[in-house]
Motif scaffolding. Structure first.
Motif, PDB file in Angstrom:
ATOM      1  N   TYR A 102      42.765  39.071  40.551  1.00 29.35           N
ATOM      2  CA  TYR A 102      41.402  38.542  40.553  1.00 29.35           C
ATOM      3  C   TYR A 102      40.431  39.468  41.297  1.00 29.35           C
ATOM      4  O   TYR A 102      40.702  39.898  42.414  1.00 29.35           O
ATOM      5  CB  TYR A 102      41.408  37.154  41.232  1.00 29.35           C
ATOM      6  N   ALA A 121      34.285  36.880  36.528  1.00 25.89           N
ATOM      7  CA  ALA A 121      34.207  37.503  35.205  1.00 25.89           C
ATOM      8  C   ALA A 121      35.236  38.607  35.033  1.00 25.89           C
ATOM      9  O   ALA A 121      35.319  39.223  33.966  1.00 25.89           O
ATOM     10  CB  ALA A 121      32.795  38.052  34.998  1.00 25.89           C
ATOM     11  N   ASN A 122      35.978  38.901  36.081  1.00 26.26           N
ATOM     12  CA  ASN A 122      36.918  40.020  36.020  1.00 26.26           C
ATOM     13  C   ASN A 122      38.252  39.638  36.677  1.00 26.26           C
ATOM     14  O   ASN A 122      38.406  39.726  37.891  1.00 26.26           O
ATOM     15  CB  ASN A 122      36.280  41.228  36.735  1.00 26.26           C
ATOM     16  N   SER A 130      42.732  38.853  35.527  1.00 23.97           N
ATOM     17  CA  SER A 130      43.713  38.702  34.452  1.00 23.97           C
ATOM     18  C   SER A 130      44.957  37.969  34.965  1.00 23.97           C
ATOM     19  O   SER A 130      45.366  38.142  36.109  1.00 23.97           O
ATOM     20  CB  SER A 130      44.089  40.060  33.847  1.00 23.97           C
ATOM     21  N   HIS A 189      35.588  33.945  29.880  1.00 23.53           N
ATOM     22  CA  HIS A 189      35.142  34.568  31.134  1.00 23.53           C
ATOM     23  C   HIS A 189      33.638  34.439  31.341  1.00 23.53           C
ATOM     24  O   HIS A 189      32.959  35.363  31.693  1.00 23.53           O
ATOM     25  CB  HIS A 189      35.529  36.044  31.170  1.00 23.53           C
TER      26      HIS A 189
END
Ligand code: KG4
Ligand code: ZN
Length: 341
Positions: A20, A24-25, A27, A128
């Motif tokens: 993390y 927005a970013n 996985s 996202h």
């Protein structure tokens, strides 16, 4: 940062590893889940004592395989997120104590996550783009409520069930139809196997505030009893009864959701929790005019650890960790975490 999420609030033992950076970013590197359906099947429901024992056995195995799948070692984890409540106390304690042991051994920070908050943010594991504010219809085995969500920890209750949860309504109806535990998904699959039904059930909760499934439950029980002989003779009858039941439960959920959209004028809607896996509910909510609807992917509708890791990441990056003396909480209403500001 790398977040380990652990979930043991009911009958799923789950672990997930999330890389993390920002909302927005990020996985999801891995997630593992061990369902206890087989253990509880013969009792027709979750037996808390057995569930807790299963968690104890499964936790180290699930953790090991989540780490292996993510190709990381425990040493690389930066923060642990664990479900602190609501849920079955003995089950929560297993995950919580396990997490605390890991955190102590590795001097790691720990975030205690509200399970329902996990469900609320589950759709954003795949989408996202957090659309704040949004309305969240939480529909699980223990909860049915609509919340106004302004941000992490900023919730206002719009409506709540005064008796059963939608998942319970599905499960109890499934029981009446003679479908084995866990009945909700079985009833839904049976209902979806036909395209219409001659059976009619009343549209419920048009006037009173909040959700209630007790009146509908009585109507369903009378309808099933009246048609018991036909149902035993003809499998199609069972499917058409399931069709009518599913339509009636989904009707109430959608009616209340539309009302909430009208009242709050919030057009982004999230549906989450176990019942959000229901095909008809997803279709009907998507068809509400002027509304943008978000649903978790199927594997994140039911209890999972990815949603716990995600909320832990959101909260940890906002500076939150858990005080050392924290305990599990079996009742933990989300709106008590804060009102929209
Ligand atoms: O969120 P969840 O996994 O556990 C709780 O926190 O309660 O939700 C489980 C509930 C059960 O009542 C189950 O019957 C229901 O979700 N459920 C469904 C479907 N899949 C799961 N109900 C209707 N249709 C489905 N497809
Ligand atoms: Zn749940």
């Amino acid at each position: 940062m790398l977040v380990l999420g652990l979930e043991t609030s009911c009958d799923e033992t789950a672990a997930a590893i999330l890389r993390y950076e920002s909302p927005a970013n990020f996985s999801l590197l891995s997630e593992e889940i061990s369902s206890q359906t087989k253990v509880h099947e013969e009792y027709g429901g979750v037996v808390p004592e057995l569930a807790a024992r299963e968690h104890l056995t499964n936790l180290p195995l699930i953790l090991e395989s989540a780490l292996a799948k993510a190709r990381i070692s425990l040493q690389e984890i930066d923060v642990i997120g664990v479900t602190r409540g609501p849920g079955l106390k003995g089950c929560l304690l297993m995950g919580f104590t396990f997490a605390r042991g890991l955190a102590l051994a590795r001097s790691l920070p720990m975030v205690g996550v509200n399970h329902i908050e996990g469900h609320v943010f589950a759709p954003f594991l795949d989408e996202h783009e957090l659309q704040l504010p949004f309305l969240c219809l939480v529909v699980s085995g223990g909860h049915t409520e609509i919340l106004e969500v302004r941000g992490v920890g900023r919730y206002k209750l719009v409506a709540r069930t005064i008796d059963d949860a939608a998942g319970e309504a599905f499960d109890k109806s499934a029981n009446l139809l003679g479908l084995a535990y866990p009945g909700g998904p079985k009833l839904a699959a049976l209902a979806d196997s036909v395209s219409s039904s001659e059976y009619k059930l009343p549209k419920t909760m048009r006037e009173a505030h909040g959700f209630s499934f007790s009146g509908l439950k009585t109507a369903i029980s009378l309808l099933v009893r009246k048609n018991a002989a036909e149902m035993a003779r003809d499998e199609g009858v069972r499917a058409r009864l399931a069709f009518a039941i599913q339509a009636a439960i989904v009707d109430q959920l959608c009616f209340k959701l539309k009302q909430a959209v009208k009242e709050t004028r919030i057009k982004s809607v999230v549906v989450s929790g176990g019942v959000s896996a229901n095909r008809l509910l997803r279709q009907k909510v998507s068809e509400i005019p002027g509304v943008r609807a978000f649903f978790p992917r199927m594997s994140h509708c039911v209890d999972n650890a990815a949603m716990i890791a995600f909320v832990a990441a959101l909260r940890y990056s906002a500076g939150e960790t858990m005080p050392a003396r924290s305990e599990v909480v079996s009742r933990w209403p989300l709106e008590s975490m804060g009102e929209p500001r």
